[in-house]
Design a protein around this motif. Structure first.
Motif, PDB file in Angstrom:
ATOM      1  N   PHE A   1     -35.050 -20.407 -25.900  1.00 38.50           N
ATOM      2  CA  PHE A   1     -33.884 -19.949 -26.640  1.00 38.50           C
ATOM      3  C   PHE A   1     -34.111 -18.607 -27.339  1.00 38.50           C
ATOM      4  O   PHE A   1     -33.180 -18.036 -27.894  1.00 38.50           O
ATOM      5  N   HIS A   2     -35.327 -18.079 -27.271  1.00 39.28           N
ATOM      6  CA  HIS A   2     -35.626 -16.746 -27.797  1.00 39.28           C
ATOM      7  C   HIS A   2     -35.650 -15.702 -26.684  1.00 39.28           C
ATOM      8  O   HIS A   2     -35.916 -14.537 -26.943  1.00 39.28           O
ATOM      9  N   GLY A   3     -35.421 -16.138 -25.437  1.00 40.24           N
ATOM     10  CA  GLY A   3     -35.424 -15.223 -24.302  1.00 40.24           C
ATOM     11  C   GLY A   3     -36.796 -14.948 -23.727  1.00 40.24           C
ATOM     12  O   GLY A   3     -36.964 -14.037 -22.921  1.00 40.24           O
ATOM     13  N   ARG A   4     -37.785 -15.750 -24.108  1.00 43.96           N
ATOM     14  CA  ARG A   4     -39.151 -15.593 -23.574  1.00 43.96           C
ATOM     15  C   ARG A   4     -39.364 -16.568 -22.420  1.00 43.96           C
ATOM     16  O   ARG A   4     -38.779 -17.650 -22.393  1.00 43.96           O
TER      17      ARG A   4
ATOM     18  N   ALA B   1     -30.843 -25.985 -23.335  1.00 45.41           N
ATOM     19  CA  ALA B   1     -30.884 -24.691 -24.027  1.00 45.41           C
ATOM     20  C   ALA B   1     -31.710 -24.719 -25.310  1.00 45.41           C
ATOM     21  O   ALA B   1     -32.389 -23.750 -25.639  1.00 45.41           O
ATOM     22  N   ASP B   2     -31.685 -25.824 -26.036  1.00 43.14           N
ATOM     23  CA  ASP B   2     -32.412 -25.905 -27.303  1.00 43.14           C
ATOM     24  C   ASP B   2     -33.698 -26.731 -27.221  1.00 43.14           C
ATOM     25  O   ASP B   2     -34.302 -27.065 -28.239  1.00 43.14           O
ATOM     26  N   GLU B   3     -34.137 -27.037 -26.005  1.00 45.39           N
ATOM     27  CA  GLU B   3     -35.312 -27.886 -25.793  1.00 45.39           C
ATOM     28  C   GLU B   3     -36.585 -27.041 -25.746  1.00 45.39           C
ATOM     29  O   GLU B   3     -36.637 -26.027 -25.047  1.00 45.39           O
ATOM     30  N   SER B   4     -37.601 -27.442 -26.474  1.00 47.70           N
ATOM     31  CA  SER B   4     -38.876 -26.725 -26.438  1.00 47.70           C
ATOM     32  C   SER B   4     -39.655 -27.121 -25.184  1.00 47.70           C
ATOM     33  O   SER B   4     -39.376 -28.139 -24.551  1.00 47.70           O
ATOM     34  N   LYS B   5     -40.642 -26.311 -24.862  1.00 45.24           N
ATOM     35  CA  LYS B   5     -41.501 -26.604 -23.710  1.00 45.24           C
ATOM     36  C   LYS B   5     -42.179 -27.962 -23.890  1.00 45.24           C
ATOM     37  O   LYS B   5     -42.213 -28.771 -22.973  1.00 45.24           O
ATOM     38  N   ASP B   6     -42.701 -28.221 -25.087  1.00 45.43           N
ATOM     39  CA  ASP B   6     -43.387 -29.487 -25.338  1.00 45.43           C
ATOM     40  C   ASP B   6     -42.437 -30.675 -25.216  1.00 45.43           C
ATOM     41  O   ASP B   6     -42.798 -31.696 -24.628  1.00 45.43           O
ATOM     42  N   ASP B   7     -41.230 -30.532 -25.768  1.00 47.45           N
ATOM     43  CA  ASP B   7     -40.245 -31.612 -25.654  1.00 47.45           C
ATOM     44  C   ASP B   7     -39.860 -31.853 -24.204  1.00 47.45           C
ATOM     45  O   ASP B   7     -39.712 -32.995 -23.769  1.00 47.45           O
ATOM     46  N   TYR B   8     -39.696 -30.766 -23.449  1.00 53.50           N
ATOM     47  CA  TYR B   8     -39.346 -30.894 -22.032  1.00 53.50           C
ATOM     48  C   TYR B   8     -40.455 -31.633 -21.276  1.00 53.50           C
ATOM     49  O   TYR B   8     -40.185 -32.582 -20.542  1.00 53.50           O
ATOM     50  N   CYS B   9     -41.684 -31.194 -21.445  1.00 49.77           N
ATOM     51  CA  CYS B   9     -42.812 -31.812 -20.735  1.00 49.77           C
ATOM     52  C   CYS B   9     -42.954 -33.288 -21.102  1.00 49.77           C
ATOM     53  O   CYS B   9     -43.214 -34.121 -20.229  1.00 49.77           O
ATOM     54  N   GLU B  10     -42.761 -33.598 -22.370  1.00 52.96           N
ATOM     55  CA  GLU B  10     -42.839 -34.994 -22.804  1.00 52.96           C
ATOM     56  C   GLU B  10     -41.714 -35.818 -22.172  1.00 52.96           C
ATOM     57  O   GLU B  10     -41.927 -36.929 -21.684  1.00 52.96           O
ATOM     58  N   SER B  11     -40.532 -35.265 -22.140  1.00 52.33           N
ATOM     59  CA  SER B  11     -39.367 -35.953 -21.583  1.00 52.33           C
ATOM     60  C   SER B  11     -39.516 -36.195 -20.083  1.00 52.33           C
ATOM     61  O   SER B  11     -39.150 -37.254 -19.568  1.00 52.33           O
ATOM     62  N   GLU B  12     -40.055 -35.207 -19.380  1.00 51.81           N
ATOM     63  CA  GLU B  12     -40.195 -35.295 -17.920  1.00 51.81           C
ATOM     64  C   GLU B  12     -41.537 -35.879 -17.483  1.00 51.81           C
ATOM     65  O   GLU B  12     -41.790 -36.016 -16.286  1.00 51.81           O
TER      66      GLU B  12
END
Length: 72
Positions: A12-15, A42-53
């Motif tokens: 969400f910071h464009g990085r 859009a508002d999900e962090s990398k860590d949250d995404y990896c944990e979720s998936e």
């Protein structure tokens, strides 16, 4: 010719959010679809995404095939 990051998954910071665990280059949206993964919210962090998936990292399908970790 598009830049290597033009299709990259961005936070969400464009990085660039994900770099390939094998080669270190940015992982693109098409790579996620080829791997059968959803794109991060859009508002999900990398860590949250990896944990979720339930994944530790995301790599390019071509890099996974080259290492023998992905058939095809």
């Amino acid at each position: 010719m598009p830049s290597p990051t033009s299709d990259a998954v961005l936070d969400f910071h464009g990085r660039v959010m994900f770099h390939c665990g094998a080669c270190g280059a940015p992982v693109g949206k098409d790579d996620f679809f080829e791997l059968g993964l959803r794109l991060p919210d859009a508002d999900e962090s990398k860590d949250d995404y990896c944990e979720s998936e339930l994944v530790d990292s995301v790599s390019h399908p071509a890099c996974l095939r080259a290492s023998g970790a992905l058939a095809g």
